[in-house]
Design an enzyme around this catalytic site. Structure first.
Site, PDB file in Angstrom:
ATOM      1  N   ALA A 118       0.759  -1.252   0.000  1.00 47.70           N
ATOM      2  CA  ALA A 118       0.000   0.000   0.000  1.00 47.70           C
ATOM      3  C   ALA A 118       0.791   1.306   0.000  1.00 47.70           C
ATOM      4  O   ALA A 118       0.300   2.312  -0.491  1.00 47.70           O
ATOM      5  CB  ALA A 118      -0.958  -0.006   1.185  1.00 47.70           C
ATOM      6  N   ALA A 119       1.978   1.334   0.603  1.00 48.64           N
ATOM      7  CA  ALA A 119       2.639   2.636   0.800  1.00 48.64           C
ATOM      8  C   ALA A 119       3.204   3.199  -0.514  1.00 48.64           C
ATOM      9  O   ALA A 119       3.590   2.422  -1.382  1.00 48.64           O
ATOM     10  CB  ALA A 119       3.784   2.472   1.804  1.00 48.64           C
ATOM     11  N   PRO A 120       3.228   4.532  -0.658  1.00 48.33           N
ATOM     12  CA  PRO A 120       2.837   5.551   0.325  1.00 48.33           C
ATOM     13  C   PRO A 120       1.343   5.820   0.392  1.00 48.33           C
ATOM     14  O   PRO A 120       0.917   6.685   1.143  1.00 48.33           O
ATOM     15  CB  PRO A 120       3.595   6.789  -0.151  1.00 48.33           C
ATOM     16  CG  PRO A 120       3.704   6.616  -1.638  1.00 48.33           C
ATOM     17  CD  PRO A 120       3.850   5.137  -1.863  1.00 48.33           C
ATOM     18  N   GLY A 121       0.542   5.087  -0.396  1.00 53.75           N
ATOM     19  CA  GLY A 121      -0.897   5.147  -0.165  1.00 53.75           C
ATOM     20  C   GLY A 121      -1.716   5.876  -1.219  1.00 53.75           C
ATOM     21  O   GLY A 121      -2.919   6.045  -1.047  1.00 53.75           O
ATOM     22  N   LYS A 123      -2.923   4.946  -3.990  1.00 53.10           N
ATOM     23  CA  LYS A 123      -4.085   4.168  -4.468  1.00 53.10           C
ATOM     24  C   LYS A 123      -5.008   3.790  -3.321  1.00 53.10           C
ATOM     25  O   LYS A 123      -6.204   3.650  -3.512  1.00 53.10           O
ATOM     26  CB  LYS A 123      -3.609   2.946  -5.257  1.00 53.10           C
ATOM     27  CG  LYS A 123      -2.810   3.365  -6.480  1.00 53.10           C
ATOM     28  CD  LYS A 123      -2.378   2.233  -7.340  1.00 53.10           C
ATOM     29  CE  LYS A 123      -1.380   2.702  -8.388  1.00 53.10           C
ATOM     30  NZ  LYS A 123      -0.043   3.048  -7.825  1.00 53.10           N
ATOM     31  N   GLU A 141       1.719  -2.960   4.485  1.00 50.43           N
ATOM     32  CA  GLU A 141       3.028  -2.475   4.019  1.00 50.43           C
ATOM     33  C   GLU A 141       4.097  -2.957   5.003  1.00 50.43           C
ATOM     34  O   GLU A 141       3.990  -2.687   6.203  1.00 50.43           O
ATOM     35  CB  GLU A 141       3.001  -0.939   3.934  1.00 50.43           C
ATOM     36  CG  GLU A 141       4.362  -0.285   3.714  1.00 50.43           C
ATOM     37  CD  GLU A 141       5.037  -0.685   2.404  1.00 50.43           C
ATOM     38  OE1 GLU A 141       4.374  -0.695   1.357  1.00 50.43           O
ATOM     39  OE2 GLU A 141       6.238  -1.013   2.438  1.00 50.43           O
ATOM     40  N   CYS A 240       4.540  -1.057 -12.251  1.00 46.48           N
ATOM     41  CA  CYS A 240       5.107  -0.024 -13.126  1.00 46.48           C
ATOM     42  C   CYS A 240       6.366  -0.590 -13.791  1.00 46.48           C
ATOM     43  O   CYS A 240       7.355   0.105 -13.966  1.00 46.48           O
ATOM     44  CB  CYS A 240       5.369   1.271 -12.374  1.00 46.48           C
ATOM     45  SG  CYS A 240       6.591   1.154 -11.068  1.00 46.48           S
TER      46      CYS A 240
END
Ligand code: SAM
Length: 313
Positions: A118-121, A123, A141, A240
């Site tokens: 999840a980080a840095p969040g 999405k 995370e 990515c």
């Protein structure tokens, strides 16, 4: 450090991307590239945010195809990051490719949703907006420093439905099998889409070995995410990276391991994409991975990879 893109990287990319997208990667980023942000609809709306930023001398403009995005001229990026709207979480700086992910997973208010990396969040916040801050959102995370950034971003954005877990996502499936309506896996990856000519730092950590390591981790994370999904639930996988080993290869592996999982078609609001590859380095991949989408980099979007999976009910 040499300032030419690594030949092995270029050679691989030439087998993955069409010429125009490859040429884009080989061209240094323009200095006047705008900054894109996402409006936090838990706190404001695009019209109100544009007016607020205009009062600070920042000329934010709508982005065709992206209802929640605004773009700010490059010269005003600094002013944006110093503006109250930024510090008080009414907007979040986020590229357009990343803004595609949460709407494709389409979590509903009241659902139980997992963000497995999840980080840095960026999405996680977007998921919370689509859920209208109703339901349960678990964000995982394992890297401490990043975990605390995630928590700060959630708080700043006014997200009240999130529980954060400092842990390895690979352990989640066993802990809470069948728990979630939707899972987002924005997997840790080799970040190939951030590699650009003229920025040697962007490829300092790139190697085929790193791709293989990430691929191994991604396979395990995806299986964990699928295990945590309830029957009938959906998981969005994205990276990515351009590397098929981190994308179609990971999906093929999951499809081989789990007969209860299928890939769904994706409707994108942009046309710079290509279908998932069904063959890499002479070896066939599961033909169903054609349903995945590789976002081709262009002047306004970075490269990205997206696939939507469903567990049969
Ligand atoms: N979704 C985030 C966003 O939009 O802001 C970006 C996530 S980033 C691509 C991948 C994250 O996965 C990194 O923060 C990384 O530390 C984390 N990560 C690395 N190994 C992990 C693991 N084993 N389980 C869960 N997350 C992991």
């Amino acid at each position: 450090m040499p300032d030419e893109l690594p030949p092995a990287f270029l050679e691989r990319l030439a087998r993955i991307l069409p010429d125009a997208a490859l040429a884009h990667v080989r061209t240094p980023l323009a200095d006047d590239r705008p900054t894109w942000l996402r409006v936090n609809r838990l706190k404001t709306d695009p019209g109100a945010l544009m007016r607020e930023l205009a009062a600070e001398g920042i000329a934010a403009a709508p982005v065709p195809g992206f209802d929640d995005a605004l773009q700010v001229p490059a010269a005003q990026r600094r002013a944006l990051t110093e503006a109250p709207a930024f510090h008080e979480g009414r907007c979040y700086i986020q590229g357009l490719s990343s803004q595609l992910a949460a709407p494709l997973l389409a979590p509903q208010p009241g659902e139980t949703v997992l963000d497995l990396a999840a980080a840095p969040g960026g999405k996680t916040l977007h998921l919370a907006v689509l859920m209208q801050n109703h339901g349960r959102l678990s964000a995982v995370e394992p890297v401490k420093e990043r975990f605390f950034r995630l928590r700060a971003n959630l708080e700043r954005a006014g997200v009240t439905i999130a529980r954060t877990y400092l842990m390895d996502g690979r352990a989640v499936g066993r802990k809470v099998p069948g728990r979630f309506d939707r899972v987002l896996l924005d997997a840790p990856c080799s970040s190939e889409a951030r590699i650009r000519a003229g920025q040697p730092q962007s490829w300092a950590h790139w190697s085929e070995r790193k791709i293989a390591e990430q691929s191994h981790k991604q396979r395990r994370l995806l299986l964990a995410g699928l295990e945590a999904l309830r029957p009938g639930g959906r998981l969005l996988y994205c990276t990515c990276s351009f590397a098929p080993e981190e994308n179609e290869g990971v999906l093929s592996h999951a499809l081989r391991k789990r007969e209860d999982v299928t890939l769904l078609p994706l409707e994108l609001p942009v046309d710079n994409w290509q279908e998932g590859l069904t063959e890499w380095k002479g070896k066939p991949l599961d033909p169903r991975v054609r349903q995945a989408r590789r976002i081709l980099p262009n002047a306004r979007m970075d490269g990205f990879f997206l696939a939507l999976l469903e567990k049969s009910g």
